[in-house]
Enzyme design. Structure first.
Site, PDB file in Angstrom:
ATOM      1  CG  MET A 167      -3.259-110.380 -44.957  1.00 35.74           C
ATOM      2  SD  MET A 167      -4.200-111.475 -43.886  1.00 35.74           S
ATOM      3  CE  MET A 167      -5.455-110.353 -43.280  1.00 35.74           C
ATOM      4  CE  LYS A 217       9.999 -94.828 -31.232  1.00 34.85           C
ATOM      5  NZ  LYS A 217       9.233 -93.634 -30.789  1.00 34.85           N
ATOM      6  CE1 TYR A 261     -10.625-109.887 -52.355  1.00 33.01           C
ATOM      7  CE2 TYR A 261      -8.549-108.957 -51.559  1.00 33.01           C
ATOM      8  CZ  TYR A 261      -9.439-110.009 -51.645  1.00 33.01           C
ATOM      9  OH  TYR A 261      -9.153-111.194 -51.006  1.00 33.01           O
ATOM     10  NE  ARG A 271       3.667 -89.381 -25.496  1.00 37.95           N
ATOM     11  CZ  ARG A 271       4.679 -89.631 -26.317  1.00 37.95           C
ATOM     12  NH1 ARG A 271       4.452 -89.984 -27.576  1.00 37.95           N
ATOM     13  NH2 ARG A 271       5.925 -89.515 -25.907  1.00 37.95           N
TER      14      ARG A 271
END
Length: 392
Positions: free
Chosen positions: A307, A34, A259, A130
């Site tokens: 990022m 997956k 930042y 689920r």
């Protein structure tokens, strides 16, 4: 495209893990591939050669990619909406998991229109709330499945479930969910169904043994060296993420970094800039916790993650552009591991490896010997691989 970061996939480690699970399950191994095979790219043929007998995926689209790659063993897709391309799945001989009467009818109609018989696995919710049919709907689902078998549009080849607490083998829920699954199998038989396979255990339930005794084992994370239960030392991590230094500088004590300037250098030091960040899948939650390895030493990542960039405090070492930095690896040489990154980020290993983005090249290699870890022979090309499959 010029790649500055690489996700190196150790195919030999994957084959070793697959062979271990094939032996542990008596050859009843469904390889679950997956999220781009947990970030590993095209590995279906490797795991099949190592002993897997079938492939598990999430969507029909993913299953079709695996089939188009020349895989001829059974492929199961278990999470599809009613309006999915069910006809394409039937034509490609893809097994379909079914958790509702509505979806079962849709599968039957698609198969009947083609003059074919769809292979289905009825999916029971054993306790996770689920996917899977609620226990209250199970008898009706089995009854409709038998009607469609008689009509010739469906063949029930399997019954499946998924355990909620298998990573904690002493949890009382495990016994309850095994009982639910055993009852579901008896109900299916009473309704006239004769599934050839049953599968309850995924990686954690296989490693801990709480899901044993029901036929197939769906192994996803374990193929790639991840043990959700943290109880096995038999698995080999299969991913290494490296990047390159793009710049470095010396800064004075008191210099703010990143930042918000939340990190302030407490001494004169050197900083290295790396061209990876949360846009490439490294969790921002690991800011001020994570480490990388460079020149054989661990160094802290300082300041908030950006990022596209991380800043590393390299102490007295002023790095040069182009030097290789290991973000994570197996840990054989002291480098940070995926498990450590998961701890720094407050998440699980699965999330770390599946988040790595398309800007990072995927390169498949096989380690030569354990002693020569880090020396590899390339057998793939540096390209962002298309994911093959997805599963539980």
């Amino acid at each position: 495209m010029s790649w500055t970061s690489e996700l190196v996939v150790d195919d030999e480690a994957i084959r070793s893990n697959a062979a271990y699970f094939a032996a542990a399950t008596g050859g009843r191994l469904m390889a679950v591939l997956k999220a781009d095979a947990f970030g590993h790219g095209s590995i279906a043929h490797s795991v099949l050669a190592a002993g897997a007998t079938s492939i598990g995926v999430t969507s029909i689209e993913e299953a079709l990619v695996v089939r188009a790659a020349g895989v001829r063993v059974p492929i199961l897709s278990w999470l599809n909406p009613v309006d999915a391309d069910l006809a394409a799945a039937v034509v490609a001989d893809i097994d379909l998991a079914v958790q509702s009467v509505r979806l079962l009818h849709a599968v039957g109609r698609a198969a009947a229109a083609l003059g074919r018989r769809a292979r289905v696995h009825l999916h029971i919710d054993v306790g996770m709330a689920r996917d899977g049919a609620p226990a209250s709907d199970w008898s009706a689902l089995c009854g409709v499945a038998r009607e469609l078998e008689v009509l010739g549009s469906v063949r029930v080849v399997g019954v499946m479930g998924h355990m909620s607490c298998a990573d904690r083998p002493d949890h009382p829920q495990n016994a309850r969910e095994r009982l639910v699954f055993a009852n579901a199998l008896r109900t299916a038989q009473r309704r006239g169904l004769a599934p050839s396979v049953a599968h309850l255990a995924a990686t954690a339930a296989t490693v801990t043994g709480v899901g044993s005794g029901f036929g197939l084992h769906r192994i996803g994370a374990g193929l790639f060296g991840i043990d959700p239960s943290g109880t096995s030392d038999r698995l080999r991590p299969a991913l290494s993420l490296t990047t390159t230094v793009v710049g470095s500088r010396e800064v004075a004590a008191g210099t703010g970094i990143g930042y918000g300037l939340e990190h302030v250098a407490d001494r004169r030091t050197n900083l290295a800039l790396l061209p990876v960040g949360y846009g490439d899948g490294l969790p921002r939650a690991a800011s001020e916790r994570a480490e990388v390895q460079v020149r054989g030493r661990r160094r802290p990542v300082v300041g908030r993650f950006s990022m596209d960039m991380l800043v590393v405090d390299t102490g007295d070492d002023l790095l040069t552009a182009g030097e290789t930095v290991t973000v994570f690896g197996p840990g054989d040489h002291g480098e940070p591991t995926v498990a450590e990154w998961a701890g720094w980020s407050g998440t699980i290993e699965h999330e770390i490896v599946t988040r790595i983005g398309s800007r990072v090249a995927r390169i498949h290699r096989s380690t030569v010997t354990a002693a020569a870890a880090g020396t590899a022979a390339a057998d793939g090309t540096p390209a962002a691989c298309i994911g093959e499959a997805a599963g539980a």
